[in-house]
Design an enzyme around this catalytic site. Structure first.
Site, short mmCIF file in Angstrom:
data_model
loop_
_atom_site.label_atom_id
_atom_site.label_comp_id
_atom_site.label_asym_id
_atom_site.label_seq_id
_atom_site.Cartn_x
_atom_site.Cartn_y
_atom_site.Cartn_z
CB THR A 1 3.17 2.11 -0.30
OG1 THR A 1 3.42 1.71 -1.64
CG2 THR A 1 4.46 2.64 0.31
CG LEU B 1 2.76 6.65 1.25
CD1 LEU B 1 2.83 6.12 2.68
CD2 LEU B 1 4.10 6.45 0.56
CG ASP B 2 1.72 2.96 -4.82
OD1 ASP B 2 1.37 4.04 -5.32
OD2 ASP B 2 2.73 2.32 -5.17
CE1 TYR B 3 -6.79 -0.40 -0.50
CE2 TYR B 3 -5.70 -2.41 -1.29
CZ TYR B 3 -6.73 -1.79 -0.61
OH TYR B 3 -7.70 -2.54 -0.02
#
Ligand code: URA
Length: 263
Positions: free
Chosen positions: A107, A103-105
């Site tokens: 998200t 997951l993105d930083y």
């Protein structure tokens, strides 16, 4: 919670009966205290158990957990820029687990962590089309035309995204709350799908993955997956059903019980 003798047996120290003898002879400590009586229970995630002064842990056990990842954490085991990693949120787990996928930083939401390499492969391999659902707060209004574009696929880096399930959940102060289900895992895919139609994602939360639901697990907390949930995941790739189909079959309309842990 496990009986101490069962815990020692799981660690390979002795059989359950052998472990009872070790306990009564005073060779076992729990959180620094010698335990001689039977019936003591230990929390395998939090208690420190020592045998003859050496910490013992059930290393070979498969561990499956769900974390509600907050924004501001990277989904790697370590980070060369020294940012916080999700591992710091699950530090009490007594085994070397790692995040399944990314997951993105920024998200938030459902992240599976495990030490089961086979299951990680099943969940992340594109051939299995594992569904992931996100709630996104995006800028602006979403017209019917935009919705049709998002559903049909938009072009990112010259390649069209696969058809997605996209719904409007409601209006927010700054724009629109959206629900998006995709089965691809391209880098920053949901954010870039919205960029392609002129919207900026202000908040992104993964609410479902492979039939698992985040439910009311508090942000920053984790829980173990239940046995039916693990069994459901293990069925991925064994038939032609999507992970969502398997989930519907096993759990119907029921919500999966969410036993969040307090720390
Ligand atoms: N899509 C994104 O844009 N970011 C994520 O973290 C996951 C899916």
């Amino acid at each position: 919670m496990l009986r101490l003798q069962k815990y020692l047996a799981d660690c390979g120290v002795a059989s359950r009966r052998g472990a009872e003898a070790l306990i009564s002879s005073g060779r076992v400590r729990v959180n620094g205290e010698v335990v001689r009586e039977m019936g003591v229970k230990v929390d395998e995630d939090r208690d420190i158990v020592e045998f003859d002064g050496q910490r013992v842990r059930p290393q070979n056990k498969m561990i499956y957990i769900m974390l509600n990842k907050p924004a501001g954490f990277v989904t790697t085991v370590s980070d060369d820029k020294d940012r916080d990693t999700v591992m710091s949120l699950v530090s009490e787990i007594p085994a070397r687990i790692y995040p399944v996928g990314r997951l993105d930083y920024d998200t938030e939401g459902l992240l599976i962590l495990t030490n089961d390499g086979d299951l990680t492969y099943k969940i992340t391999h594109p051939k299995n089309n594992v569904e992931k659902t996100y709630e996104a707060e995006v800028t602006g209004n979403i017209s019917m035309d935009t919705l049709t574009k998002l559903r049909g696929g938009v072009v990112i880096d010259g390649v069209r995204t696969s058809p997605a399930k996209v719904e409007v959940l409601g209006a927010t102060r700054l724009g629109t709350r959206m629900k998006v289900t995709i089965h691809e895992g391209r880098n920053r895919q949901v954010r870039r799908m919205f960029e392609a139609v002129g919207c900026i994602v202000k908040r992104l939360v993964r609410t479902e993955e492979a039939g698992l639901k985040l439910g009311h697990l508090p942000r920053g907390k984790w829980r173990r997956l239940t046995e039916p949930e693990v069994n459901m995941l293990k069925k991925i790739g064994t038939g032609r059903k999507s992970s969502a189909d398997v989930s519907r079959e096993m759990f119907g309309g029921r919500r999966i019980v969410n036993r969040s842990r307090k720390k």
